[in-house]
Design an enzyme around this catalytic site. Structure first.
Site, PDB file in Angstrom:
ATOM      1  N   LYS A 304       0.682  -1.331   0.086  1.00 10.52           N
ATOM      2  CA  LYS A 304      -0.147   0.195  -0.132  1.00 10.52           C
ATOM      3  C   LYS A 304       1.282   1.699  -0.029  1.00 10.52           C
ATOM      4  O   LYS A 304       1.180   1.279   0.620  1.00 10.52           O
ATOM      5  CB  LYS A 304      -0.967   0.286   0.973  1.00 10.52           C
ATOM      6  CG  LYS A 304      -2.094   1.314   1.568  1.00 10.52           C
ATOM      7  CD  LYS A 304      -2.656   0.564   2.592  1.00 10.52           C
ATOM      8  CE  LYS A 304      -3.462   2.335   2.556  1.00 10.52           C
ATOM      9  NZ  LYS A 304      -4.849   2.655   3.276  1.00 10.52           N
ATOM     10  N   ARG A 314     -10.919  10.144   1.460  1.00 13.12           N
ATOM     11  CA  ARG A 314     -10.381  11.059   2.065  1.00 13.12           C
ATOM     12  C   ARG A 314     -11.611  11.732   2.836  1.00 13.12           C
ATOM     13  O   ARG A 314     -12.256  12.184   4.018  1.00 13.12           O
ATOM     14  CB  ARG A 314      -9.496  11.457   2.698  1.00 13.12           C
ATOM     15  CG  ARG A 314      -8.222  10.722   3.052  1.00 13.12           C
ATOM     16  CD  ARG A 314      -7.067  10.788   3.260  1.00 13.12           C
ATOM     17  NE  ARG A 314      -5.832   9.587   2.400  1.00 13.12           N
ATOM     18  CZ  ARG A 314      -4.649   9.758   2.678  1.00 13.12           C
ATOM     19  NH1 ARG A 314      -4.366  10.949   2.649  1.00 13.12           N
ATOM     20  NH2 ARG A 314      -3.856   8.592   2.468  1.00 13.12           N
ATOM     21  N   LYS A 326       1.116   9.910   6.158  1.00  9.69           N
ATOM     22  CA  LYS A 326       1.262   8.648   5.733  1.00  9.69           C
ATOM     23  C   LYS A 326       2.472   8.554   5.726  1.00  9.69           C
ATOM     24  O   LYS A 326       2.791   7.579   4.958  1.00  9.69           O
ATOM     25  CB  LYS A 326       0.371   7.995   5.099  1.00  9.69           C
ATOM     26  CG  LYS A 326      -1.170   8.142   6.485  1.00  9.69           C
ATOM     27  CD  LYS A 326      -2.327   7.466   5.865  1.00  9.69           C
ATOM     28  CE  LYS A 326      -4.166   7.953   6.366  1.00  9.69           C
ATOM     29  NZ  LYS A 326      -4.788   7.470   6.757  1.00  9.69           N
ATOM     30  N   GLU A 342       7.669  -6.691   1.555  1.00 10.19           N
ATOM     31  CA  GLU A 342       6.476  -6.881   2.357  1.00 10.19           C
ATOM     32  C   GLU A 342       5.621  -8.291   2.639  1.00 10.19           C
ATOM     33  O   GLU A 342       5.061  -9.278   3.365  1.00 10.19           O
ATOM     34  CB  GLU A 342       5.743  -5.686   1.914  1.00 10.19           C
ATOM     35  CG  GLU A 342       5.965  -4.387   2.606  1.00 10.19           C
ATOM     36  CD  GLU A 342       5.010  -4.246   3.633  1.00 10.19           C
ATOM     37  OE1 GLU A 342       4.577  -5.349   4.709  1.00 10.19           O
ATOM     38  OE2 GLU A 342       5.604  -2.776   4.246  1.00 10.19           O
ATOM     39  N   LYS A 357      -1.933  -2.015  -3.870  1.00  9.28           N
ATOM     40  CA  LYS A 357      -3.032  -0.542  -4.100  1.00  9.28           C
ATOM     41  C   LYS A 357      -1.865   1.151  -3.895  1.00  9.28           C
ATOM     42  O   LYS A 357      -1.115   0.465  -2.947  1.00  9.28           O
ATOM     43  CB  LYS A 357      -3.866  -0.068  -2.154  1.00  9.28           C
ATOM     44  CG  LYS A 357      -4.432   0.898  -2.375  1.00  9.28           C
ATOM     45  CD  LYS A 357      -5.402   0.707  -0.731  1.00  9.28           C
ATOM     46  CE  LYS A 357      -5.866   1.866  -0.637  1.00  9.28           C
ATOM     47  NZ  LYS A 357      -6.424   2.258   1.018  1.00  9.28           N
ATOM     48  N   SER A 383     -10.484   6.004  -5.389  1.00 14.77           N
ATOM     49  CA  SER A 383     -11.454   6.937  -5.410  1.00 14.77           C
ATOM     50  C   SER A 383     -10.604   8.030  -6.451  1.00 14.77           C
ATOM     51  O   SER A 383     -11.457   8.110  -6.723  1.00 14.77           O
ATOM     52  CB  SER A 383     -11.654   7.611  -3.732  1.00 14.77           C
ATOM     53  OG  SER A 383     -10.428   7.429  -3.241  1.00 14.77           O
ATOM     54  N   TYR A 422     -15.265   1.013  -7.429  1.00 11.61           N
ATOM     55  CA  TYR A 422     -16.337   1.530  -6.918  1.00 11.61           C
ATOM     56  C   TYR A 422     -17.001   1.485  -8.674  1.00 11.61           C
ATOM     57  O   TYR A 422     -17.919   2.241  -8.593  1.00 11.61           O
ATOM     58  CB  TYR A 422     -16.436   3.041  -6.337  1.00 11.61           C
ATOM     59  CG  TYR A 422     -15.451   3.609  -5.229  1.00 11.61           C
ATOM     60  CD1 TYR A 422     -15.647   3.130  -3.912  1.00 11.61           C
ATOM     61  CD2 TYR A 422     -14.147   3.729  -5.659  1.00 11.61           C
ATOM     62  CE1 TYR A 422     -15.383   3.348  -3.023  1.00 11.61           C
ATOM     63  CE2 TYR A 422     -13.465   4.012  -4.658  1.00 11.61           C
ATOM     64  CZ  TYR A 422     -13.218   3.305  -3.552  1.00 11.61           C
ATOM     65  OH  TYR A 422     -12.957   3.309  -1.949  1.00 11.61           O
TER      66      TYR A 422
HETATM   67  C1  PBG Z   1      -7.702   3.222   5.300  1.00 10.80           C
HETATM   68  C2  PBG Z   1      -8.053   3.797   3.506  1.00 10.80           C
HETATM   69  C3  PBG Z   1      -7.651   4.782   2.954  1.00 10.80           C
HETATM   70  C4  PBG Z   1      -8.592   3.988   2.017  1.00 10.80           C
HETATM   71  C5  PBG Z   1      -8.518   2.873   2.244  1.00 10.80           C
HETATM   72  N1  PBG Z   1      -8.208   2.512   3.341  1.00 10.80           N
HETATM   73  C6  PBG Z   1      -6.953   5.372   2.778  1.00 10.80           C
HETATM   74  C7  PBG Z   1      -5.735   6.116   3.545  1.00 10.80           C
HETATM   75  O1  PBG Z   1      -5.046   5.072   3.372  1.00 10.80           O
HETATM   76  O2  PBG Z   1      -5.695   7.152   3.535  1.00 10.80           O
HETATM   77  C8  PBG Z   1      -7.998   4.209   0.501  1.00 10.80           C
HETATM   78  C9  PBG Z   1      -9.612   3.814  -1.194  1.00 10.80           C
HETATM   79  C10 PBG Z   1      -9.370   4.954  -1.968  1.00 10.80           C
HETATM   80  O3  PBG Z   1      -8.918   6.375  -1.974  1.00 10.80           O
HETATM   81  O4  PBG Z   1      -9.849   4.707  -2.322  1.00 10.80           O
HETATM   82  N2  PBG Z   1      -6.580   3.016   5.827  1.00 10.80           N
END
Ligand code: PBG
Length: 436
Positions: A304, A314, A326, A342, A357, A383, A422
């Site tokens: 990720k 968010r 993050k 990982e 991701k 997203s 989505y």
């Molecule tokens: C939370 C999480 C996030 C997403 C999925 N779980 C946001 C982040 O890590 O800040 C993002 C999913 C998306 O953008 O569709 N841990």
């Protein structure tokens, strides 16, 4: 799939092919005798097989069908000599039938997981037996009252997505087109957030309530749960952050284990930690097992990245980190080999499914994990990517539906078994429509 009624047509085409290819039409007639209804008409000619053969030998073959005219090229097409190619790949793409035969990657609604944003609406009331008894009405009427009264809140940054109080029928619509897996994300009221995210393991939190409600209605629905503190954290971080901005790994893992167990208690089928803390897969697995949740599956967000593509998500949950980013716990987008490390860790700690991701533009990471692990690979079409396609589609700058389907196919062909998207409902509808 071939319908029974297509059979005659296919037989006809096959036989026509034979008639064209064979030198003697009477020989073709013999084939027809063996395989087709025209047998009757041949019989009517009154000739036996031997008589047909004799007729051909005597030079009395019927006339061959005319050779079809050569297709005409556009006026002005240059006359050129053939390239000396030993291989012509266009041969295998010549017709829809050939293309279908050599189609490598399949895309099906069973590959999709539908992420849904939920918020406090009247989830509290739904399925409360006291509520039914009090009203003295049948369950279905009660459901109707409860569910119809709630409003969905559109998410500005994600056209077509809403925060669902209880969107009557949305899960049902998805199931109708073959999408039976969802992942839930809660929009938690600010007053319930804290820097240690304790509401995340409250058994009476929005998520467990929503999950029990859904399972009550659709027992075979597969529910994935995102395990991370961000939606419950007043800091917007996935773990606990010290005042100097340092993420506290062990303390975060402690909270995440409690969150995972609480979700498992409320019937989650798959827990999926998305926080990227070290050691969280092993610790969470052990916590689940100790509490008797051995059958609960484990999807780990293995690779990720600290990506800017999460912005709309968010916004949907109002979970933007209040300070820092993050980047001290999510992966550096510049890093490729690190994903293999990982992967090894997550495999060793007991993950059942590994996730990459974002999906696009990280297709190489999907392929890397696919080639380095025998475990199922999931990908999250996040997203930001969704919103980019949607926004361009709304502006008619691209053909949204085609781009959507192509992007999903690319994720599969890069090596993903399942896709969190989505687009799940929209794409599954397209696939169902294509099948008809
Ligand atoms: C939370 C999480 C996030 C997403 C999925 N779980 C946001 C982040 O890590 O800040 C993002 C999913 C998306 O953008 O569709 N841990």
């Amino acid at each position: 799939m071939m319908a029974i009624s297509d059979f005659d047509e296919i037989t006809r085409q096959l036989l026509t092919f034979v008639v064209f290819r064979w030198k003697s039409p009477l020989d073709s007639a013999l084939i027809l005798v063996a395989g087709d209804k025209s047998y009757e008409s041949i019989k009517k000619l009154g000739l036996s097989d031997a008589e047909c053969e004799a007729a051909v030998v005597a030079g009395n073959a019927a006339e061959a069908p005319p050779v079809p005219p050569k297709p005409v090229a556009p006026v002005g097409t240059p006359v050129v000599s053939s390239l000396p190619l030993s291989r012509r790949l266009l041969r295998n793409r010549r017709s829809p039938a050939l293309k279908a035969a050599f189609h490598e990657t399949s895309l099906s609604p069973v590959n999709f997981i539908y992420p849904l944003f939920i918020c406090e609406g009247q989830w509290n009331f739904a399925y409360s037996s006291n509520f039914h008894l009090f009203l003295g009405v049948s369950l279905s009427l009660c459901e109707l009252l409860v569910f119809k009264g709630e409003e969905d809140t559109p998410i500005g940054a994600m056209p077509g997505c809403c925060r669902l109080g209880w969107r009557d029928g949305l899960v049902e619509q998805a199931r109708d087109v073959g999408v039976n897996s969802i992942v839930l994300f809660p929009k938690v009221p600010d007053v319930l957030k804290s820097s240690t995210g304790d509401e995340a393991y409250n058994d009476n939190d929005l998520m467990p309530r929503a999950k029990r409600l859904l399972k009550g209605r659709y027992p075979d629905l597969v529910i994935y749960i995102d395990v991370a503190l961000d939606s419950h954290s007043s800091d917007g971080h996935d773990g606990i952050v010290r005042e100097d901005g340092v993420i506290m790994n062990e303390e975060a893992v402690h909270q995440l284990c409690k969150q995972a167990v609480s979700q498992a208690r409320a019937d989650a089928d798959v827990v999926s930690p998305s926080d990227m803390m070290d050691g969280r897969v092993g610790a969470t697995r052990a916590a689940l097992d100790a509490e008797g949740f051995k059958p609960v599956s484990f999807l780990s967000y293995t690779a990720k990245y600290a990506s800017s593509f999460y912005g709309p998500f968010r916004e949907a949950l109002e979970s933007n980190p209040h300070f820092g980013g993050k980047k001290t716990y999510q992966m550096n987008p510049a890093n490729y080999r690190e994903a293999v490390v990982e992967t090894r860790e997550d495999e060793a700690e007991g993950a059942d499914i590994l996730l990459v991701k974002p999906g696009l533009p990280y297709l190489d990471m999907i392929r890397l994990l696919r080639d380095n692990s025998p475990l199922p690979i999931a990908v999250y079409q996040v997203s930001g990517k969704y919103s980019m396609i949607k926004a361009r589609g709304v502006l008619k700058m691209i053909e949204e539906e085609r781009v959507m389907m192509e992007s999903l196919m690319c994720l599969r062909s890069a090596g993903a078994d399942i896709i969190l998207t989505y687009f799940a409902l929209q794409a599954a509808r397209v696939l169902c429509h294509e099948k008809r």
